[in-house]
Motif scaffolding. Structure first.
Motif, PDB file in Angstrom:
ATOM      1  N   GLN A  33      81.236  14.092 -19.724  1.00 41.44           N
ATOM      2  CA  GLN A  33      82.615  14.425 -19.365  1.00 41.44           C
ATOM      3  C   GLN A  33      83.351  15.068 -20.539  1.00 41.44           C
ATOM      4  N   ILE A  34      83.168  14.522 -21.743  1.00 42.60           N
ATOM      5  CA  ILE A  34      83.813  15.097 -22.932  1.00 42.60           C
ATOM      6  C   ILE A  34      83.328  16.527 -23.145  1.00 42.60           C
ATOM      7  N   GLY A  35      82.012  16.744 -23.039  1.00 42.45           N
ATOM      8  CA  GLY A  35      81.461  18.087 -23.196  1.00 42.45           C
ATOM      9  C   GLY A  35      81.994  19.050 -22.141  1.00 42.45           C
ATOM     10  N   SER A  36      82.073  18.592 -20.907  1.00 45.88           N
ATOM     11  CA  SER A  36      82.604  19.431 -19.822  1.00 45.88           C
ATOM     12  C   SER A  36      84.067  19.773 -20.061  1.00 45.88           C
ATOM     13  N   ASP A  37      84.850  18.757 -20.444  1.00 44.74           N
ATOM     14  CA  ASP A  37      86.268  18.991 -20.728  1.00 44.74           C
ATOM     15  C   ASP A  37      86.444  19.978 -21.878  1.00 44.74           C
ATOM     16  N   TYR A  38      85.544  19.948 -22.827  1.00 49.94           N
ATOM     17  CA  TYR A  38      85.581  20.868 -23.964  1.00 49.94           C
ATOM     18  C   TYR A  38      85.256  22.299 -23.528  1.00 49.94           C
ATOM     19  N   GLY A  39      84.478  22.428 -22.458  1.00 50.46           N
ATOM     20  CA  GLY A  39      84.117  23.752 -21.949  1.00 50.46           C
ATOM     21  C   GLY A  39      82.634  24.042 -21.952  1.00 50.46           C
ATOM     22  N   ILE A  40      81.806  23.056 -22.284  1.00 49.01           N
ATOM     23  CA  ILE A  40      80.360  23.277 -22.283  1.00 49.01           C
ATOM     24  C   ILE A  40      79.881  23.441 -20.846  1.00 49.01           C
ATOM     25  N   MET A  58      79.251  10.440 -31.122  1.00 44.68           N
ATOM     26  CA  MET A  58      78.224  11.184 -30.398  1.00 44.68           C
ATOM     27  C   MET A  58      78.210  12.631 -30.849  1.00 44.68           C
ATOM     28  N   GLU A  59      77.066  13.267 -30.639  1.00 42.07           N
ATOM     29  CA  GLU A  59      76.912  14.683 -30.940  1.00 42.07           C
ATOM     30  C   GLU A  59      76.509  15.382 -29.650  1.00 42.07           C
ATOM     31  N   ILE A  60      77.210  16.453 -29.327  1.00 42.14           N
ATOM     32  CA  ILE A  60      76.970  17.180 -28.082  1.00 42.14           C
ATOM     33  C   ILE A  60      76.752  18.652 -28.430  1.00 42.14           C
ATOM     34  N   GLU A  61      75.681  19.245 -27.877  1.00 40.24           N
ATOM     35  CA  GLU A  61      75.368  20.651 -28.131  1.00 40.24           C
ATOM     36  C   GLU A  61      75.213  21.392 -26.814  1.00 40.24           C
ATOM     37  N   GLY A  62      75.695  22.627 -26.795  1.00 40.65           N
ATOM     38  CA  GLY A  62      75.522  23.455 -25.608  1.00 40.65           C
ATOM     39  C   GLY A  62      76.301  24.752 -25.709  1.00 40.65           C
ATOM     40  N   TRP A  63      76.320  25.466 -24.603  1.00 46.85           N
ATOM     41  CA  TRP A  63      76.982  26.770 -24.514  1.00 46.85           C
ATOM     42  C   TRP A  63      78.373  26.626 -23.930  1.00 46.85           C
ATOM     43  N   VAL A  64      79.343  27.302 -24.546  1.00 51.08           N
ATOM     44  CA  VAL A  64      80.688  27.330 -23.991  1.00 51.08           C
ATOM     45  C   VAL A  64      80.955  28.631 -23.231  1.00 51.08           C
ATOM     46  N   ASP A  65      80.157  29.638 -23.460  1.00 50.30           N
ATOM     47  CA  ASP A  65      80.199  30.867 -22.669  1.00 50.30           C
ATOM     48  C   ASP A  65      78.896  31.626 -22.907  1.00 50.30           C
ATOM     49  N   GLY A  91      71.643  34.196 -24.733  1.00 46.80           N
ATOM     50  CA  GLY A  91      72.263  33.826 -23.474  1.00 46.80           C
ATOM     51  C   GLY A  91      72.201  32.348 -23.184  1.00 46.80           C
ATOM     52  N   PRO A  92      73.085  31.866 -22.326  1.00 47.53           N
ATOM     53  CA  PRO A  92      73.162  30.425 -22.062  1.00 47.53           C
ATOM     54  C   PRO A  92      71.976  29.913 -21.262  1.00 47.53           C
ATOM     55  N   TRP A  93      71.494  28.750 -21.645  1.00 48.76           N
ATOM     56  CA  TRP A  93      70.482  28.035 -20.890  1.00 48.76           C
ATOM     57  C   TRP A  93      70.667  26.555 -21.191  1.00 48.76           C
ATOM     58  N   GLY A  94      70.201  25.719 -20.310  1.00 48.39           N
ATOM     59  CA  GLY A  94      70.349  24.283 -20.469  1.00 48.39           C
ATOM     60  C   GLY A  94      70.654  23.643 -19.129  1.00 48.39           C
ATOM     61  N   LEU A  95      71.238  22.465 -19.194  1.00 54.45           N
ATOM     62  CA  LEU A  95      71.556  21.699 -17.990  1.00 54.45           C
ATOM     63  C   LEU A  95      73.056  21.695 -17.734  1.00 54.45           C
ATOM     64  N   SER A  96      73.431  21.788 -16.471  1.00 53.75           N
ATOM     65  CA  SER A  96      74.838  21.637 -16.110  1.00 53.75           C
ATOM     66  C   SER A  96      75.222  20.164 -16.252  1.00 53.75           C
ATOM     67  N   ALA A  97      76.511  19.888 -16.235  1.00 53.53           N
ATOM     68  CA  ALA A  97      76.981  18.505 -16.318  1.00 53.53           C
ATOM     69  C   ALA A  97      76.415  17.671 -15.167  1.00 53.53           C
ATOM     70  N   ALA A  98      76.386  18.236 -13.976  1.00 51.85           N
ATOM     71  CA  ALA A  98      75.857  17.504 -12.816  1.00 51.85           C
ATOM     72  C   ALA A  98      74.368  17.205 -12.991  1.00 51.85           C
ATOM     73  N   GLU A  99      73.619  18.153 -13.548  1.00 48.82           N
ATOM     74  CA  GLU A  99      72.193  17.922 -13.769  1.00 48.82           C
ATOM     75  C   GLU A  99      71.954  16.839 -14.823  1.00 48.82           C
ATOM     76  N   VAL A 100      72.742  16.856 -15.903  1.00 48.15           N
ATOM     77  CA  VAL A 100      72.612  15.803 -16.916  1.00 48.15           C
ATOM     78  C   VAL A 100      72.871  14.443 -16.278  1.00 48.15           C
ATOM     79  N   ALA A 101      73.921  14.352 -15.463  1.00 47.75           N
ATOM     80  CA  ALA A 101      74.237  13.092 -14.781  1.00 47.75           C
ATOM     81  C   ALA A 101      73.089  12.658 -13.867  1.00 47.75           C
ATOM     82  N   ASP A 102      72.459  13.605 -13.193  1.00 50.12           N
ATOM     83  CA  ASP A 102      71.320  13.280 -12.325  1.00 50.12           C
ATOM     84  C   ASP A 102      70.149  12.718 -13.133  1.00 50.12           C
ATOM     85  N   TYR A 103      69.871  13.302 -14.312  1.00 53.82           N
ATOM     86  CA  TYR A 103      68.763  12.798 -15.140  1.00 53.82           C
ATOM     87  C   TYR A 103      69.101  11.444 -15.763  1.00 53.82           C
TER      88      TYR A 103
END
Length: 158
Positions: A33-40, A58-65, A91-103
């Motif tokens: 949620q924190i990462g999503s709110d930040y814009g990841i 915590m440490e969170i890594e990902g793409w913001v755009d 370019g961006p790659w990784g898991l969406s917030a919903a996918e992370v929650a599913d895993y």
């Protein structure tokens, strides 16, 4: 002097449950949620336990755009302690917030009760590390798009 010692002891007893609680399933979902709110938009990794000083950060890594990769260090109260941005051309790659929650949920179904780290690589291999309720270390591997683990590794630390 006795008052100072009593105050220090009381403060340490109050802080102890917070430190022990880091890495819970709720903490993992809070990190998403924190990462999503930040814009990841595409998560690469979430690390909930710092081996040097487990203070609930915590440490969170990902793409913001499409061009910016970000690494944020978050305090236990949700505030950002440190932010690093790098412009990347791959370019961006990784898991969406919903996918992370599913895993996270899939890992709970496999017996995980504490999460230390979730990460995905560019080949779509996902690794969730943590512990079960008995304190056994679990490493659960998945392939992107599939909630069935490809491997569940257990290690008894006792």
């Amino acid at each position: 002097m006795k008052t100072l010692i009593a105050t220090a002891l009381a403060a340490s007893l109050v802080a102890a449950p917070q430190a022990f609680a880091s890495g819970t399933i709720d903490d993992a979902k809070r990190a998403v949620q924190i990462g999503s709110d930040y814009g990841i938009s595409h998560f690469h990794s979430i690390e909930l336990e710092d081996d040097r000083d487990d203070d609930g950060s915590m440490e969170i890594e990902g793409w913001v755009d499409n061009e910016w990769f970000v690494e944020i260090d978050v305090n236990n109260d949700g505030s950002i302690k440190k932010e690093e941005r790098r412009k990347r051309a791959d370019g961006p790659w990784g898991l969406s917030a919903a996918e992370v929650a599913d895993y996270i949920d899939a890992s709970v179904k496999q017996g995980m009760s504490r999460i230390e780290e979730i990460q995905i690589n560019s080949r779509g291999e996902i690794e969730v590390e943590g512990d079960n309720a008995d304190g056994q270390e679990l490493e659960i591997d998945y392939r992107s798009g599939n909630m069935e683990p490809t491997r569940v590794g257990r290690d008894d630390r006792s």
